[in-house]
Design a protein around this motif. Structure first.
Motif, PDB file in Angstrom:
ATOM      1  N   ASP A 182       0.868  -1.182   0.000  1.00 55.88           N
ATOM      2  CA  ASP A 182       0.000   0.000   0.000  1.00 55.88           C
ATOM      3  C   ASP A 182       0.898   1.222   0.000  1.00 55.88           C
ATOM      4  OD1 ASP A 182      -2.234  -1.565   0.087  1.00 55.88           O
ATOM      5  OD2 ASP A 182      -2.320  -1.592   2.282  1.00 55.88           O
ATOM      6  N   ILE A 183       1.210   1.697  -1.186  1.00 56.94           N
ATOM      7  CA  ILE A 183       2.092   2.854  -1.314  1.00 56.94           C
ATOM      8  C   ILE A 183       1.277   4.002  -1.897  1.00 56.94           C
ATOM      9  CG2 ILE A 183       4.133   3.779  -2.438  1.00 56.94           C
ATOM     10  CD1 ILE A 183       5.243   0.980  -2.519  1.00 56.94           C
ATOM     11  N   GLU A 184       1.276   5.089  -1.183  1.00 55.84           N
ATOM     12  CA  GLU A 184       0.596   6.277  -1.678  1.00 55.84           C
ATOM     13  C   GLU A 184       1.625   7.150  -2.363  1.00 55.84           C
ATOM     14  OE1 GLU A 184      -1.560   8.188   1.410  1.00 55.84           O
ATOM     15  OE2 GLU A 184      -2.437   6.321   2.114  1.00 55.84           O
ATOM     16  N   PRO A 185       1.255   7.704  -3.502  1.00 61.51           N
ATOM     17  CA  PRO A 185       2.224   8.578  -4.172  1.00 61.51           C
ATOM     18  C   PRO A 185       2.461   9.835  -3.357  1.00 61.51           C
ATOM     19  CG  PRO A 185       0.123   8.555  -5.343  1.00 61.51           C
ATOM     20  CD  PRO A 185       0.024   7.556  -4.238  1.00 61.51           C
ATOM     21  N   ILE A 186       3.666  10.292  -3.397  1.00 62.59           N
ATOM     22  CA  ILE A 186       4.040  11.507  -2.675  1.00 62.59           C
ATOM     23  C   ILE A 186       3.790  12.683  -3.604  1.00 62.59           C
ATOM     24  CG2 ILE A 186       5.935  12.753  -1.596  1.00 62.59           C
ATOM     25  CD1 ILE A 186       7.160  10.057  -0.949  1.00 62.59           C
TER      26      ILE A 186
END
Length: 121
Positions: free
Chosen positions: A103-107
């Motif tokens: 679960d990686i949210e874009p920065i």
């Protein structure tokens, strides 16, 4: 088998200590450590042929050391091979592990700073 391996390891240690002692007792060209550890005493114990006795003892102990090392290598190689064979045959294959998505949210990119006011006349 473990008792035999343990016994041979102890024999290996004793032989190596005896080899160290006999080599240090031998007379060298400059008398080296042999004189410091009583090489003269060894000569009185073994007579005028102390060099021959110590040389023969070195050869015998060196040969015993090499043979003992080879036997230990064979015993440990057989043990390792039997462990590998046993492990490959008896253990069922591990179930595949399902990959978990990260679960990686874009920065978000930083917002640009406001331009400095133009003070030119």
């Amino acid at each position: 088998m473990d008792i035999l391996r343990t016994f041979l390891i102890v024999v290996e240690a004793v032989i190596s200590l005896l080899l160290i002692g006999i080599i240090l007792l031998q007379r060298s060209k400059g008398e080296g450590l042999g004189l410091a550890f009583g090489a003269g005493m060894g000569e009185t114990l073994f007579g005028s042929r102390a060099g021959n006795v110590l040389t023969r003892a070195t050869v015998v102990l060196g040969t015993a050391f090499v043979v003992n090392t080879l036997v230990l290598a064979i015993l440990f190689a057989r043990r390792d091979a039997s462990l590998v064979d046993r492990g490959l045959r008896d253990d069922p294959p591990a179930p595949p592990v399902a990959e978990q998505p990260f679960d990686i949210e874009p920065i978000a990119a930083p917002e640009p700073e406001a331009a400095p006011p133009d003070d030119t006349p």
